[in-house]
Design a protein around this motif. Structure first.
Motif, short mmCIF file in Angstrom:
data_model
loop_
_atom_site.label_atom_id
_atom_site.label_comp_id
_atom_site.label_asym_id
_atom_site.label_seq_id
_atom_site.Cartn_x
_atom_site.Cartn_y
_atom_site.Cartn_z
N ARG A 1 0.66 -1.15 0.05
CA ARG A 1 0.04 0.02 -0.01
C ARG A 1 0.82 1.30 -0.12
O ARG A 1 1.82 1.40 0.53
N THR A 2 0.24 2.31 -0.70
CA THR A 2 0.82 3.68 -0.58
C THR A 2 0.62 4.33 0.61
O THR A 2 -0.65 4.42 1.16
N VAL A 3 1.74 4.64 1.53
CA VAL A 3 1.52 5.63 2.70
C VAL A 3 1.94 6.97 2.61
O VAL A 3 3.14 7.15 1.99
N ASP A 4 1.22 8.00 2.68
CA ASP A 4 1.52 9.35 2.68
C ASP A 4 2.33 9.89 3.89
O ASP A 4 1.63 10.44 4.75
N ALA A 5 3.55 9.72 3.73
CA ALA A 5 4.16 9.95 5.05
C ALA A 5 4.40 11.59 5.43
O ALA A 5 4.51 11.95 6.32
N VAL A 6 4.30 12.30 4.11
CA VAL A 6 4.39 13.77 4.22
C VAL A 6 3.69 14.29 3.12
O VAL A 6 3.42 13.90 1.91
N THR A 7 2.54 15.12 3.52
CA THR A 7 1.57 15.77 2.41
C THR A 7 1.50 17.23 2.35
O THR A 7 1.19 17.78 3.60
N GLY A 8 1.66 17.89 1.40
CA GLY A 8 1.30 19.00 1.36
C GLY A 8 2.14 20.17 2.17
O GLY A 8 1.53 21.33 2.33
N VAL A 9 3.30 19.71 2.28
CA VAL A 9 4.19 20.70 3.01
C VAL A 9 4.71 21.64 2.17
O VAL A 9 5.42 21.27 1.18
#
Length: 299
Positions: free
Chosen positions: A5-13
């Motif tokens: 699965r894809t994990v969004d570790a950092v988003t929209g920074v």
């Protein structure tokens, strides 16, 4: 990727960092701070995907190939104090040998001046000269931290990323290290300090960015954040309240796993101000990502 699965570790920074400025990136462990630093330097594992842009001195970092990063960026344009210094030091070479090579490559110091230059580089990070001929496995955690800091400072890079630079240091050494990092910024360079040590951040930061569950939830001037009126996001306020010199009251609960984030505000399950509105993810507006930002007079 985790388990396929894809994990969004950092988003929209998104943030800028000016020459001569120190930005402190703070938050609990696992919130994505170090992942962000690794992304900027191309140090993420091979199965990681990075989207976006990051520029320093007109050079794009996220799209750069490994050869460009290794030869032109790391150490020269962007310095790094790594989170796990012992793992970044070459185990079969002494600290002196590693400092000597770094000084020679990044500063062009002639052979006759290398001994003095290496001693001076070690002194910047309070690394004792009588330990220079030791190997990494012979160093304590604090000494390894100081060795890594000395190596990172050699190139006087226009941007320095310091990831947990006070790990393993007592308060006096932590303050000395932070002061040296601050001098790096005061000389007209950018400084990004990633830390859970809020006392260290308060000592040198111009601005503070608070991360939670992979997102920046507050971005504020340091004097307002640590002083008056104080933080506006309930999570940020909770971080300060947990300090021994303040309320010494921990934030209840635990941060969510990045592969199991709630659909709305990620902090809602721990937040004392939660309402039905928190089922929708808040955008970062006016420096705060919260539907119920604290009133500036709350302090």
């Amino acid at each position: 990727m985790r388990g396929g699965r894809t994990v969004d570790a950092v988003t929209g920074v998104s943030f800028g960092l000016a020459a001569g400025e120190c930005l402190a990136l703070v938050g609990e462990s696992g919130c994505g701070k170090s992942v962000l630093a690794s992304a900027l330097l191309g140090l993420l594992p091979g199965n990681a995907e990075v989207r976006g842009t990051a520029h320093t001195g007109g050079r794009e970092l996220l799209g750069a190939d490994e050869d460009t990063l290794a030869r032109q960026v790391r150490g020269r344009r962007v310095g790094l104090v790594p989170q796990s210094p012992a793992a970044h030091l070459t185990p079969v070479r002494t600290v002196r040998a590693q400092l000597t090579e770094t000084v020679r490559e990044l500063t062009g110091t002639p052979k006759a001046g290398l001994t003095a230059a290496v001693t001076a580089a070690a002194a910047r990070a309070a690394f004792p000269p009588d330990h220079l001929d030791r190997y990494p496995h012979q160093l304590s955690g604090g000494l390894a931290q100081r060795a890594a800091t000395a190596l990172a400072l050699v190139g006087d890079a226009p941007l320095l990323i310091a990831d947990e630079p006070t790990t393993g240091l007592d308060r006096a050494l932590a303050d000395r290290t932070m002061d040296e990092l601050r001098r790096h910024a005061d000389d007209g360079r950018g400084l990004l300090v990633i830390t859970h040590d809020l006392a260290a951040a308060a000592r040198i930061a111009d601005r503070v960015a608070v991360m939670y569950a992979g997102r920046v939830v507050e971005l504020a001037p340091a004097d307002a954040f640590f002083g008056e009126p104080g933080p506006r996001h309930p999570y940020a306020a909770g971080l300060l309240a947990a300090l021994p010199e303040r309320d010494f009251t921990p934030i209840p609960g635990m941060p969510p796993e990045l592969d199991a984030l709630p659909g709305g505000c990620a902090f809602a399950p721990r937040c004392p101000r939660v309402t039905d509105a928190c089922a929708e993810r808040p955008a970062l507006t006016g420096g705060t990502a919260c539907h119920h930002a604290l009133d500036p007079a709350h302090a």
